[in-house]
Design a protein around this motif. Structure first.
Motif: not given
Ligand code: 5RP
Length: 295
Positions: A55, A57, A86, A107, A173, A203, A205, A225, A227, A251, A254
């Protein structure tokens, strides 16, 4: 003519042999149409059943995020190692080479930034998603956000309707607002709402406790994700625990592109997601790659 000639010797009808029919490898997806399944099978590896999505985006709400200032320099070298990318259509068209041939989680929504009030979103045109060959339409829902819950669920519903029309699966998401706790109770509620409204993949956390309740309360594949950036071992442990609690993939953004060895991290995450490696084994892979590929 080919049709006349082709019929003369037609005799291999395999009488007595039952026609092969196979199920589909992703949960909750067995009744989808061919195009939907084909796109999902590009994102998720049919052998492992899992996916490593990359990701990047973040800029659509955060602007030039650390690690994404020059996507051509930092992300393009990673494309080969991801199962799916993504991003927004702006980054896709300006910086991502079409020759990378990776399935795209596009996105599909756009909205307010960190400078104002997040989660006030709109949707782009489905024709543009078709034009860029999207394999997934990513649409965010802000469950529990009094200001934007309704409008983001309407967006998700619209995304599903449009995706159904063109055979493109929807990735719901879950965005977690500032005042909400990312626990299993909340995440399972938000993820389930996405699936109930037709998302084909969700998607969300990871949470430390009872994440298996989240994966089990949702009838479609879940990807997590990453985070905010964590120490590499912690991020790998999170991926391992998520997969072992029933997630179908990650997905991540960071924790990959802000790592001191983004390729090393991607390889390490892949080894967990696809090959069942432990966090320790994956960490060794990351360290080896980092040490042998110093800038
Ligand atoms: C924001 C997203 C980001 O793509 C998602 O948070 C993934 O990135 P990270 O792993 O950095 O959290 O969907 O809405």
């Amino acid at each position: 003519m080919a049709d006349k000639e082709g019929n003369i010797d037609a005799k291999d009808f395999g009488i007595g042999i039952e026609q092969k029919h196979e199920g589909f490898f992703l949960k909750g997806c067995q009744n989808l149409d061919w195009g939907m399944k084909s796109r999902l099978a590009r994102v998720f590896n049919p052998k492992s059943g899992h996916a490593v999505m990359l990701a990047f985006d973040h800029g659509f709400i955060m602007g030039p995020t650390s690690g994404l200032e020059r996507i051509d320099l930092t992300i393009n070298p990673l494309l080969d190692y991801a199962d799916c990318i993504m991003c927004t259509r702006g980054i896709l068209r300006t910086l991502i080479p079409p020759t990378c041939n990776k399935p795209l989680s596009l996105r599909f929504d756009a909205g307010t930034t960190i400078l104002t009030d997040l989660n006030d979103e709109t949707l782009m045109d489905i024709e543009d998603a078709v034009r860029v060959d999207a394999a997934l339409l990513a649409s965010m829902v802000a469950i529990g956000d009094p200001a934007h819950e309704g409008s983001t669920i309407r967006n998700l519903t619209r995304t599903v309707d449009l995706g159904q029309r063109y055979g493109i699966p929807t990735l719901g998401v879950t965005a977690v607002g500032k005042n909400l706790v990312r626990d299993a109770r909340y995440l399972s509620l938000a993820s389930r709402v996405c699936a109930e409204n037709g998302a084909n993949v969700v998607k969300t956390y990871f949470c430390e406790e009872n994440f298996e309740r989240v994966t089990n309360s949702v009838p479609v594949p879940i990807v997590i994700a990453g985070g905010k950036k964590l120490p590499e071992m912690d991020a790998l442990t999170m991926a391992y625990r998520a997969i072992n609690a029933g997630a179908a993939g990650v997905d991540m953004g960071r924790n990959i592109f802000q790592s001191d060895s983004p390729v090393g991290m991607l390889l390490a995450v892949r080894s967990i997601v696809h090959d069942g490696q432990t966090p320790e084994q994956a960490f060794d892979l990351y360290t080896d790659y980092k040490n042998t590929h110093k800038a």
